[in-house]
Design a protein around this motif. Structure first.
Motif, PDB file in Angstrom:
ATOM      1  N   LEU A   1      38.897  30.459  26.976  1.00  0.00           N
ATOM      2  CA  LEU A   1      38.661  32.081  26.867  1.00  0.00           C
ATOM      3  C   LEU A   1      37.508  32.291  28.008  1.00  0.00           C
ATOM      4  O   LEU A   1      37.477  33.142  28.700  1.00  0.00           O
ATOM      5  N   GLY A   2      36.242  31.804  27.594  1.00  0.00           N
ATOM      6  CA  GLY A   2      35.134  31.968  28.389  1.00  0.00           C
ATOM      7  C   GLY A   2      35.405  31.470  29.862  1.00  0.00           C
ATOM      8  O   GLY A   2      35.160  32.485  30.934  1.00  0.00           O
ATOM      9  N   GLY A   3      36.272  30.512  30.139  1.00  0.00           N
ATOM     10  CA  GLY A   3      36.319  30.331  31.653  1.00  0.00           C
ATOM     11  C   GLY A   3      37.271  31.319  32.285  1.00  0.00           C
ATOM     12  O   GLY A   3      37.104  31.629  33.707  1.00  0.00           O
ATOM     13  N   ALA A   4      38.265  31.683  31.678  1.00  0.00           N
ATOM     14  CA  ALA A   4      38.986  32.919  32.269  1.00  0.00           C
ATOM     15  C   ALA A   4      38.275  34.298  32.296  1.00  0.00           C
ATOM     16  O   ALA A   4      38.322  34.771  33.646  1.00  0.00           O
ATOM     17  N   LYS A   5      37.395  34.325  31.595  1.00  0.00           N
ATOM     18  CA  LYS A   5      36.329  35.699  32.018  1.00  0.00           C
ATOM     19  C   LYS A   5      35.556  35.316  33.111  1.00  0.00           C
ATOM     20  O   LYS A   5      35.387  36.155  34.203  1.00  0.00           O
TER      21      LYS A   5
ATOM     22  N   TRP B   1      38.151  15.904  44.789  1.00  0.00           N
ATOM     23  CA  TRP B   1      39.765  16.174  45.242  1.00  0.00           C
ATOM     24  C   TRP B   1      40.096  17.649  44.603  1.00  0.00           C
ATOM     25  O   TRP B   1      40.619  18.556  45.568  1.00  0.00           O
ATOM     26  N   LEU B   2      39.723  17.882  43.401  1.00  0.00           N
ATOM     27  CA  LEU B   2      40.226  19.409  42.986  1.00  0.00           C
ATOM     28  C   LEU B   2      39.399  20.304  43.948  1.00  0.00           C
ATOM     29  O   LEU B   2      40.116  21.388  44.350  1.00  0.00           O
ATOM     30  N   ARG B   3      38.040  20.202  44.335  1.00  0.00           N
ATOM     31  CA  ARG B   3      37.308  21.126  45.090  1.00  0.00           C
ATOM     32  C   ARG B   3      37.956  21.307  46.582  1.00  0.00           C
ATOM     33  O   ARG B   3      37.933  22.163  47.075  1.00  0.00           O
ATOM     34  N   SER B   4      38.667  19.930  46.956  1.00  0.00           N
ATOM     35  CA  SER B   4      39.132  20.265  48.178  1.00  0.00           C
ATOM     36  C   SER B   4      40.524  20.985  48.583  1.00  0.00           C
ATOM     37  O   SER B   4      40.871  21.326  49.203  1.00  0.00           O
ATOM     38  N   VAL B   5      41.232  20.701  47.138  1.00  0.00           N
ATOM     39  CA  VAL B   5      42.607  21.579  47.063  1.00  0.00           C
ATOM     40  C   VAL B   5      42.685  23.030  46.675  1.00  0.00           C
ATOM     41  O   VAL B   5      43.559  23.658  47.109  1.00  0.00           O
ATOM     42  N   VAL B   6      41.656  23.334  45.990  1.00  0.00           N
ATOM     43  CA  VAL B   6      41.459  24.728  45.493  1.00  0.00           C
ATOM     44  C   VAL B   6      41.058  25.481  46.504  1.00  0.00           C
ATOM     45  O   VAL B   6      39.978  25.406  47.009  1.00  0.00           O
ATOM     46  N   PRO B   7      41.833  26.742  46.904  1.00  0.00           N
ATOM     47  CA  PRO B   7      41.501  27.440  47.921  1.00  0.00           C
ATOM     48  C   PRO B   7      40.335  28.506  47.441  1.00  0.00           C
ATOM     49  O   PRO B   7      40.749  29.665  47.594  1.00  0.00           O
ATOM     50  N   ILE B   8      39.200  28.106  47.323  1.00  0.00           N
ATOM     51  CA  ILE B   8      38.200  29.003  47.060  1.00  0.00           C
ATOM     52  C   ILE B   8      36.779  28.549  47.749  1.00  0.00           C
ATOM     53  O   ILE B   8      36.693  27.468  47.892  1.00  0.00           O
ATOM     54  N   ARG B   9      36.007  29.265  48.288  1.00  0.00           N
ATOM     55  CA  ARG B   9      34.929  29.074  49.099  1.00  0.00           C
ATOM     56  C   ARG B   9      33.944  28.209  48.234  1.00  0.00           C
ATOM     57  O   ARG B   9      33.824  28.233  47.031  1.00  0.00           O
ATOM     58  N   ASP B  10      33.155  27.337  48.964  1.00  0.00           N
ATOM     59  CA  ASP B  10      32.206  26.327  48.343  1.00  0.00           C
ATOM     60  C   ASP B  10      31.150  27.204  47.428  1.00  0.00           C
ATOM     61  O   ASP B  10      31.134  26.682  46.349  1.00  0.00           O
TER      62      ASP B  10
ATOM     63  N   ASP C   1      35.484  37.392  36.769  1.00  0.00           N
ATOM     64  CA  ASP C   1      34.205  38.161  37.293  1.00  0.00           C
ATOM     65  C   ASP C   1      33.918  37.633  38.416  1.00  0.00           C
ATOM     66  O   ASP C   1      33.569  38.403  39.320  1.00  0.00           O
ATOM     67  N   LEU C   2      34.151  36.387  38.911  1.00  0.00           N
ATOM     68  CA  LEU C   2      33.827  36.001  40.194  1.00  0.00           C
ATOM     69  C   LEU C   2      34.928  36.410  41.053  1.00  0.00           C
ATOM     70  O   LEU C   2      34.646  36.849  42.245  1.00  0.00           O
ATOM     71  N   SER C   3      36.194  36.405  40.558  1.00  0.00           N
ATOM     72  CA  SER C   3      37.095  37.202  41.493  1.00  0.00           C
ATOM     73  C   SER C   3      36.939  38.633  41.932  1.00  0.00           C
ATOM     74  O   SER C   3      36.995  39.186  42.787  1.00  0.00           O
ATOM     75  N   ALA C   4      36.394  39.449  40.921  1.00  0.00           N
ATOM     76  CA  ALA C   4      35.784  40.780  41.051  1.00  0.00           C
ATOM     77  C   ALA C   4      34.819  40.860  42.023  1.00  0.00           C
ATOM     78  O   ALA C   4      34.773  41.636  42.888  1.00  0.00           O
TER      79      ALA C   4
ATOM     80  N   GLN D   1      32.916  27.982  44.176  1.00  0.00           N
ATOM     81  CA  GLN D   1      33.136  26.775  43.215  1.00  0.00           C
ATOM     82  C   GLN D   1      31.924  26.469  42.507  1.00  0.00           C
ATOM     83  O   GLN D   1      32.146  25.858  41.418  1.00  0.00           O
ATOM     84  N   ARG D   2      30.796  26.150  43.540  1.00  0.00           N
ATOM     85  CA  ARG D   2      29.551  25.860  42.630  1.00  0.00           C
ATOM     86  C   ARG D   2      29.359  26.805  41.552  1.00  0.00           C
ATOM     87  O   ARG D   2      28.777  26.450  40.275  1.00  0.00           O
ATOM     88  N   ASP D   3      29.437  28.109  41.710  1.00  0.00           N
ATOM     89  CA  ASP D   3      28.901  29.160  40.778  1.00  0.00           C
ATOM     90  C   ASP D   3      29.813  28.759  39.546  1.00  0.00           C
ATOM     91  O   ASP D   3      29.721  28.850  38.130  1.00  0.00           O
ATOM     92  N   LEU D   4      31.500  28.777  39.846  1.00  0.00           N
ATOM     93  CA  LEU D   4      32.270  28.540  38.727  1.00  0.00           C
ATOM     94  C   LEU D   4      31.898  27.158  37.978  1.00  0.00           C
ATOM     95  O   LEU D   4      32.060  27.292  36.636  1.00  0.00           O
ATOM     96  N   LEU D   5      31.788  25.907  38.671  1.00  0.00           N
ATOM     97  CA  LEU D   5      31.280  24.871  37.827  1.00  0.00           C
ATOM     98  C   LEU D   5      30.248  25.014  37.164  1.00  0.00           C
ATOM     99  O   LEU D   5      29.944  24.283  36.017  1.00  0.00           O
ATOM    100  N   GLU D   6      29.183  25.596  37.480  1.00  0.00           N
ATOM    101  CA  GLU D   6      27.802  25.998  36.893  1.00  0.00           C
ATOM    102  C   GLU D   6      28.140  26.566  35.527  1.00  0.00           C
ATOM    103  O   GLU D   6      27.663  26.080  34.585  1.00  0.00           O
TER     104      GLU D   6
END
Length: 323
Positions: A303-307, A156-165, A311-314, A168-173
């Protein structure tokens, strides 16, 4: 508006919710194994009950013994059997000159503040016991929901968060790697070092072994402190009571245990890659201030998650610009 109200409700017991998330992360692999034999709801209930019986009740018993031993260790100080003058005299007799009066004058303010904070914290914990019980009830129910429906919640979170799949995979990993390093790896290293120091304490015949093992475990979770905070005072104590051979041996042994940190962490946290030391330090101490004890694990992840997100946004902005 409803989202803001929901956040306000969650924030009242945020540390307990975060504790449930950490437990769910650790227990989810076991939950998946159990689901091969029983329904997901049954597996979650069995796992929570087993965790309480096998882990949390024994842990509470060990902590009770540690507190009792800690109080016992303070008795000689209260009765004057161990005084700063006596310790100073013993140290001078073996060639070490330490001016405890000067040390106390230099660090009087932080020592006083620390004692006052400890006393206030203890009073707060006792007076807030009903709130703690409610908090752990919240933890149990959130943990049950995460174990039973964790996959559906994540979908559900992956479906509502407006980020490419792919993002999302990179972020979760990368978040998984951070959680592994901060929760599983960090605790495992601290437990191994506490166990090793405990063996040395038993061999040396030091009183209050359980208290010192628990203290070692807690200090080993903290960067820049580690097991050093226990084996140095114990070695000094052995020198002071006239056991220089045992003191020297424990000094060497403690140094080896602390040095093992350099080999244990890469071995246990190898899958996470390198985590910036500043993120660990600021994350742990800031996490403890914001979330309490659970901040030891959650702080570096936040804190690491924010980084990671930055990084992924950049990276995404760079790709869209070149595209």
């Amino acid at each position: 508006m409803s989202a803001l109200l929901a956040l306000a409700l969650v924030s009242t017991y945020l540390s307990y919710v975060l504790f449930a998330i950490v437990l769910a992360y650790v227990l989810t692999p076991v939950q998946r194994r159990l689901e091969e034999h029983v329904r997901s709801m049954t597996a979650a209930i069995l796992l929570i009950v087993a965790s309480i019986l096998v882990v949390f009740i024994p842990l509470a018993y060990v902590l009770a013994i540690a507190i009792q031993q800690g109080v016992t260790l303070l008795t000689p100080l209260q009765e004057g059997e161990i005084s700063p003058d006596g310790i100073q005299g013993r140290l001078e007799s073996i060639g070490y000159v330490v001016d405890f009066e000067l040390l106390y004058e230099t660090y009087q303010e932080p020592i006083t503040d620390g004692v006052q904070s400890l006393a206030l914290g203890t009073l707060s914990a006792v007076s807030g016991l009903p709130d703690v019980l409610i908090g752990f009830t919240v933890t149990a129910f959130v943990l049950f929901a995460l174990l039973r429906d964790g996959d559906r919640l994540l979908a559900w979170l992956r479906s509502v968060v407006p980020i490419r799949d792919g993002v999302q995979r990179d972020l979760l990993e990368q978040l998984d790697n951070l959680m592994w390093a901060s929760v599983v790896g960090n605790v495992a290293v601290a437990a191994i070092q506490a166990g090793l120091i405990g063996i040395g304490l038993v061999v040396a015949g030091i009183p209050g072994v359980v208290f010192l093992i628990v203290a070692t475990f807690v200090l080993a979770l903290l960067p820049l402190v580690g097991a050093f905070g226990v084996w140095v005072p114990v070695s000094t104590y052995l020198f002071v009571i006239g056991r220089p051979v045992a003191g020297g041996a424990f000094l060497v042994y403690g140094s080896v245990v602390s040095a093992s940190d350099m080999y244990l962490r890469p071995a246990l946290i190898g899958r996470s890659g390198t985590i910036n030391v500043a993120i660990i330090v600021v994350g742990i101490f800031g996490g403890v201030v914001l979330f309490g004890a659970i901040g030891l694990f959650i702080g570096p992840v936040v804190l690491g998650g924010a980084k990671i997100v930055l990084d992924l946004s950049a990276r995404e902005r760079g790709q869209s610009t070149t595209g």
